[in-house]
Motif scaffolding. Structure first.
Motif, mmCIF file in Angstrom:
data_model
loop_
_atom_site.group_PDB
_atom_site.id
_atom_site.type_symbol
_atom_site.label_atom_id
_atom_site.label_comp_id
_atom_site.label_asym_id
_atom_site.label_seq_id
_atom_site.Cartn_x
_atom_site.Cartn_y
_atom_site.Cartn_z
ATOM 1 N N THR A 62 0.831 -1.197 0.000
ATOM 2 C CA THR A 62 0.000 0.000 0.000
ATOM 3 C C THR A 62 0.867 1.249 0.000
ATOM 4 O O THR A 62 0.607 2.200 -0.742
ATOM 5 C CB THR A 62 -0.937 -0.010 1.219
ATOM 6 N N VAL A 63 1.906 1.239 0.817
ATOM 7 C CA VAL A 63 2.820 2.384 0.863
ATOM 8 C C VAL A 63 3.436 2.619 -0.512
ATOM 9 O O VAL A 63 3.448 3.748 -1.014
ATOM 10 C CB VAL A 63 3.915 2.182 1.932
ATOM 11 N N ARG A 64 3.948 1.564 -1.139
ATOM 12 C CA ARG A 64 4.575 1.709 -2.471
ATOM 13 C C ARG A 64 3.586 2.253 -3.495
ATOM 14 O O ARG A 64 3.924 3.132 -4.293
ATOM 15 C CB ARG A 64 5.144 0.370 -2.940
ATOM 16 N N ALA A 65 2.360 1.748 -3.475
ATOM 17 C CA ALA A 65 1.362 2.202 -4.453
ATOM 18 C C ALA A 65 1.034 3.679 -4.256
ATOM 19 O O ALA A 65 0.990 4.447 -5.227
ATOM 20 C CB ALA A 65 0.098 1.351 -4.327
ATOM 21 N N ILE A 66 0.824 4.078 -3.026
ATOM 22 C CA ILE A 66 0.501 5.484 -2.765
ATOM 23 C C ILE A 66 1.690 6.366 -3.110
ATOM 24 O O ILE A 66 1.520 7.436 -3.714
ATOM 25 C CB ILE A 66 0.035 5.681 -1.308
ATOM 26 N N GLU A 67 2.889 5.952 -2.746
ATOM 27 C CA GLU A 67 4.077 6.759 -3.062
ATOM 28 C C GLU A 67 4.252 6.941 -4.568
ATOM 29 O O GLU A 67 4.612 8.031 -5.019
ATOM 30 C CB GLU A 67 5.329 6.134 -2.453
#
Length: 152
Positions: free
Chosen positions: A102-107
């Motif tokens: 989720t962090v990677r996708a949002i970033e």
């Protein structure tokens, strides 16, 4: 007066509780920062363009952000292109796994918008981890204080 937009999506209620805690922290700066809290499906381009800072809250679903958060980003990405560059943002995530997808996708998407992360992502693993609500409150305080002091 600075403007802080908090966009959240929740199905189990955990992310909503984190969003409420973050909002509580941000409201401590109500004299300097106006908070607008929106469910991801209700948040609009106008909300995003209004904001001087952004808090995003989502559960992790199948290693990715929720469909509601993705919907918000899909609806606002191209209309906001070039209009939110440098917008300070922070993320909080409720998950059963590790939250890293989720962090990677949002970033990746935030990079496309040109936003600037101003805090490490808050990841509450296993529902509401001990201390997660306090950390979310502190995240809201930090965002509002940073905006009120023009730190970002």
């Amino acid at each position: 007066m600075k403007h802080l937009l908090l966009v959240w999506h929740s199905q189990s209620g955990h992310t909503r509780q984190l969003a409420d805690a973050a909002a509580s922290g941000a409201r401590e700066f109500a004299d300097e920062v106006e908070l607008r809290m929106r469910n991801a499906f209700d948040a609009t381009l106008d909300d995003l363009l209004w904001a001087h800072g952004l808090l995003l809250g989502t559960p992790e679903n199948f290693g990715y952000m929720s469909g509601g958060m993705k919907d918000f980003m899909d609806r606002t990405y191209y209309p906001a292109e070039g209009k939110t560059i440098g917008l300070p943002y922070a993320v909080f995530i409720s998950c059963d796994n590790d939250g890293s997808g989720t962090v990677r996708a949002i970033e990746r998407i935030a990079t496309g918008y040109g936003w600037k992360a101003v805090a490490e992502p808050l990841i509450s693993r296993g529902g509401l981890a001990p201390g997660a609500l306090d950390q979310a409150c502190e995240l809201g305080q930090m965002m509002a204080a940073g905006l009120s002091l023009s730190l970002f």
